[in-house]
Enzyme design. Structure first.
Site, mmCIF file in Angstrom:
data_model
loop_
_atom_site.group_PDB
_atom_site.id
_atom_site.type_symbol
_atom_site.label_atom_id
_atom_site.label_comp_id
_atom_site.label_asym_id
_atom_site.label_seq_id
_atom_site.Cartn_x
_atom_site.Cartn_y
_atom_site.Cartn_z
ATOM 1 N NE ARG A 120 -3.974 -1.979 2.120
ATOM 2 C CZ ARG A 120 -3.686 -3.045 2.929
ATOM 3 N NH1 ARG A 120 -2.814 -3.038 3.793
ATOM 4 N NH2 ARG A 120 -4.715 -4.066 2.883
ATOM 5 C CE LYS A 142 -0.960 13.453 -15.016
ATOM 6 N NZ LYS A 142 -1.294 13.824 -16.585
ATOM 7 C CD GLU A 184 6.766 16.270 -22.860
ATOM 8 O OE1 GLU A 184 5.973 17.209 -22.401
ATOM 9 O OE2 GLU A 184 6.248 15.247 -23.064
ATOM 10 C CE LYS A 226 4.684 17.266 -14.278
ATOM 11 N NZ LYS A 226 4.969 15.949 -15.046
ATOM 12 N NE ARG A 240 0.027 16.466 -13.190
ATOM 13 C CZ ARG A 240 0.619 15.812 -12.391
ATOM 14 N NH1 ARG A 240 0.202 15.792 -11.315
ATOM 15 N NH2 ARG A 240 1.665 14.833 -12.878
ATOM 16 C CG HIS A 247 1.055 15.417 -24.318
ATOM 17 N ND1 HIS A 247 1.853 16.628 -24.440
ATOM 18 C CD2 HIS A 247 2.090 14.676 -23.517
ATOM 19 C CE1 HIS A 247 3.049 16.670 -23.953
ATOM 20 N NE2 HIS A 247 3.210 15.321 -23.443
ATOM 21 C CG HIS A 251 -0.998 10.697 -25.933
ATOM 22 N ND1 HIS A 251 -1.508 11.082 -24.751
ATOM 23 C CD2 HIS A 251 0.309 10.511 -25.355
ATOM 24 C CE1 HIS A 251 -0.792 11.420 -23.766
ATOM 25 N NE2 HIS A 251 0.223 10.872 -24.337
HETATM 26 P P1 NAD Z 1 12.975 5.691 -21.895
HETATM 27 O O1 NAD Z 1 12.630 5.703 -20.515
HETATM 28 O O2 NAD Z 1 12.274 4.632 -22.577
HETATM 29 O O3 NAD Z 1 14.311 6.074 -22.252
HETATM 30 C C1 NAD Z 1 14.732 6.211 -23.641
HETATM 31 C C2 NAD Z 1 16.036 5.278 -23.966
HETATM 32 O O4 NAD Z 1 17.156 5.791 -23.308
HETATM 33 C C3 NAD Z 1 16.177 3.892 -23.156
HETATM 34 O O5 NAD Z 1 16.429 3.000 -24.133
HETATM 35 C C4 NAD Z 1 16.720 4.190 -22.101
HETATM 36 O O6 NAD Z 1 17.351 2.861 -21.379
HETATM 37 C C5 NAD Z 1 17.789 4.898 -22.666
HETATM 38 N N1 NAD Z 1 18.339 5.878 -21.297
HETATM 39 C C6 NAD Z 1 18.184 6.484 -20.402
HETATM 40 N N2 NAD Z 1 18.845 7.097 -19.727
HETATM 41 C C7 NAD Z 1 19.913 7.109 -20.375
HETATM 42 C C8 NAD Z 1 21.182 7.801 -20.351
HETATM 43 N N3 NAD Z 1 21.467 8.627 -19.434
HETATM 44 N N4 NAD Z 1 22.211 7.410 -21.446
HETATM 45 C C9 NAD Z 1 21.700 6.585 -22.199
HETATM 46 N N5 NAD Z 1 20.578 5.906 -22.667
HETATM 47 C C10 NAD Z 1 19.835 6.301 -21.630
HETATM 48 O O7 NAD Z 1 12.113 6.808 -22.337
HETATM 49 P P2 NAD Z 1 11.607 8.363 -21.814
HETATM 50 O O8 NAD Z 1 11.438 9.456 -23.086
HETATM 51 O O9 NAD Z 1 12.767 8.699 -20.819
HETATM 52 O O10 NAD Z 1 10.297 8.403 -21.083
HETATM 53 C C11 NAD Z 1 9.051 7.944 -21.957
HETATM 54 C C12 NAD Z 1 8.063 7.504 -21.014
HETATM 55 O O11 NAD Z 1 7.724 8.420 -20.108
HETATM 56 C C13 NAD Z 1 6.924 7.078 -21.714
HETATM 57 O O12 NAD Z 1 6.365 5.882 -21.169
HETATM 58 C C14 NAD Z 1 5.734 8.217 -21.215
HETATM 59 O O13 NAD Z 1 4.654 7.693 -21.151
HETATM 60 C C15 NAD Z 1 6.134 8.602 -19.764
HETATM 61 N N6 NAD Z 1 5.943 9.700 -19.524
HETATM 62 C C16 NAD Z 1 5.284 10.043 -18.111
HETATM 63 C C17 NAD Z 1 5.075 11.227 -17.655
HETATM 64 C C18 NAD Z 1 4.547 11.160 -16.119
HETATM 65 O O14 NAD Z 1 4.289 12.489 -15.892
HETATM 66 N N7 NAD Z 1 4.709 10.416 -15.395
HETATM 67 C C19 NAD Z 1 5.345 12.254 -18.378
HETATM 68 C C20 NAD Z 1 5.719 12.197 -19.744
HETATM 69 C C21 NAD Z 1 6.026 10.739 -20.104
HETATM 70 N N1 GLY Z 2 3.222 14.879 -18.276
HETATM 71 C C1 GLY Z 2 1.786 15.635 -17.782
HETATM 72 C C2 GLY Z 2 1.705 15.609 -16.342
HETATM 73 O O1 GLY Z 2 2.447 15.311 -15.603
HETATM 74 O O2 GLY Z 2 0.508 16.211 -15.927
#
Ligand code: NAD
Ligand code: GLY
Length: 359
Positions: A120, A142, A184, A226, A240, A247, A251
């Site tokens: 939890r 998130k 972003e 943010k 927010r 997006h 998306h």
């Molecule tokens: P990712 O986590 O897939 O990373 C991209 C690639 O870079 C991967 O292959 C990873 O292993 C590699 N990598 C990471 N750090 C590295 C480094 N320092 N050096 C070399 N390689 C490295 O992609 P991302 O763009 O970081 O994240 C995308 C994800 O984030 C999606 O799933 C999306 O839905 C999510 N997201 C979440 C939020 C939120 O608010 N929670 C907001 C935006 C996106």
């Molecule tokens: N990436 C959008 C949010 O965190 O609300």
């Protein structure tokens, strides 16, 4: 080192930004519980940065174990989550243990959801290593996994104890991933801060060249914008949603490419162009504004011509957006550069026309 704060009453937490923070037991010592910690990462990131982090954690007298998950969006799923739960239970992690996410948004989102739900809720620390994760996904709580029928469909709002951003980790990040994160960063300027947008226009070459000072400023600015929005509306009942600029269209583009053709930021960049043109059809912005944004996105290494999906597919995919209310797609549009709003009273015919122009 820069320190920001996400203000959420008793759940407020710091965001540390700087060089060499991965190996800083001083920073980790402020936020790490004394019980053992599990670092969730993947082989690529772990082989680059786990050792440094491990040394710092051990220096604090805290036991630490890595857990490697598969790399990539397609592994942000129930199977990987189940694997994480198995390990947490098998290795005897308790409520005072910490889960640390070391990686990009994929690792952060799934580790965060595991932390939110294991027993939890257990303490959670974000150590983002992609630009996208440093400016967006690690801040705001998130967490989610994907379902085969939709992205981020299962998740929770669960705030970390801290976000530790070591900009040194960006040195190993491929250029295409840096560009994805810049989409972003540009978004923050567009929705909230015209001055920051102008700064990005003038400094993009420094960012794409990995200049430390410029990156630090862009990350600080993005995180503070943010943090301010999340503090006002943690659960996305209003403001927010503005963070979703580009997006709703993006998306749809991402899904159409089955999450492999376009990176998230690339889809957001093309989605932003659609949102700008839709804003124009509402009587806001000049052609010159739209072209200026196109130039900035391009100089960040991002695509600006949305794919031809056809209006029916665009609309079908956009209907899955979490902002849809009573069957109506709600759009984040701009009144001006630096001023976003949510619109549900747009002319549907204009939207269809725009999407059929692209399609
Ligand atoms: P990712 O986590 O897939 O990373 C991209 C690639 O870079 C991967 O292959 C990873 O292993 C590699 N990598 C990471 N750090 C590295 C480094 N320092 N050096 C070399 N390689 C490295 O992609 P991302 O763009 O970081 O994240 C995308 C994800 O984030 C999606 O799933 C999306 O839905 C999510 N997201 C979440 C939020 C939120 O608010 N929670 C907001 C935006 C996106
Ligand atoms: N990436 C959008 C949010 O965190 O609300």
């Amino acid at each position: 080192m820069i320190q920001l704060k996400v203000e959420l009453g008793s759940r407020s937490y710091p965001v540390f930004i700087g060089q060499g923070l991965l190996s800083s037991d001083r920073v980790l010592g402020k936020v790490l519980t004394k019980e053992k910690s599990l670092v969730i990462t993947n082989k690529k990131v772990g082989s680059l940065y786990f050792e440094e982090l491990e040394t710092a954690i051990r220096a604090l007298g805290v036991e630490v174990t890595p857990l490697f998950i598969e790399d990539g969006e397609k592994h942000k799923n129930l199977e990987t989550l189940s694997f994480i739960y198995d390990e947490l239970i098998r290795q005897g992690y308790g409520r005072q243990s910490s889960i640390i996410a070391l990686g990009g948004g994929v690792v952060g989102d799934i580790a965060g959801f595991a932390a939110a739900t294991y027993q939890r809720g257990v303490p959670f620390i974000q150590i983002p290593t992609t630009l996208l994760a440093q400016v967006d996904s690690s801040v705001g709580g998130k967490t989610a996994i994907n379902h085969s029928l939709g992205k981020n469909m299962i998740g929770a709002f669960y705030q970390p104890e801290a976000v530790i951003i070591d900009i040194g980790t960006l040195s190993s990040l491929p250029k295409r991933q840096v560009s994805s994160g810049l989409a972003e960063v540009i978004k923050y300027g567009l929705i909230r801060d015209a001055e920051f947008f102008s700064w990005l226009d003038a400094n993009m070459h420094n960012l794409t060249n990995g200049q430390t000072e410029a990156l630090c400023y862009a990350i600080e600015k993005s995180c503070s914008l943010k943090a301010e929005i999340v503090s006002q509306d943690e659960r996305e009942n209003g403001t927010r949603a503005l963070l979703n600029f580009g997006h709703t269209f993006g998306h749809a583009i991402e899904v159409s490419g089955q999450y492999t053709k376009y990176l998230h930021g690339e889809a957001v960049a093309m989605g932003s162009m659609l949102a700008l043109n839709m804003s124009r059809s509402m009587g806001f912005l000049d052609v010159s504004d739209v072209e200026k944004v196109r130039t900035v996105l391009k100089s960040a290494g991002l695509p600006t011509t949305p794919p031809n999906l056809g209006k029916s597919l665009y609309l079908k995919l956009m209907q899955r957006d979490k902002k849809v209310k009573n069957g109506r797609i709600r759009l984040v549009l701009l009144k001006d550069i630096g001023e976003a709003y949510i619109s549900d009273d747009y002319d549907s015919k204009s939207l269809e026309f725009l999407l059929s122009m692209e399609g």
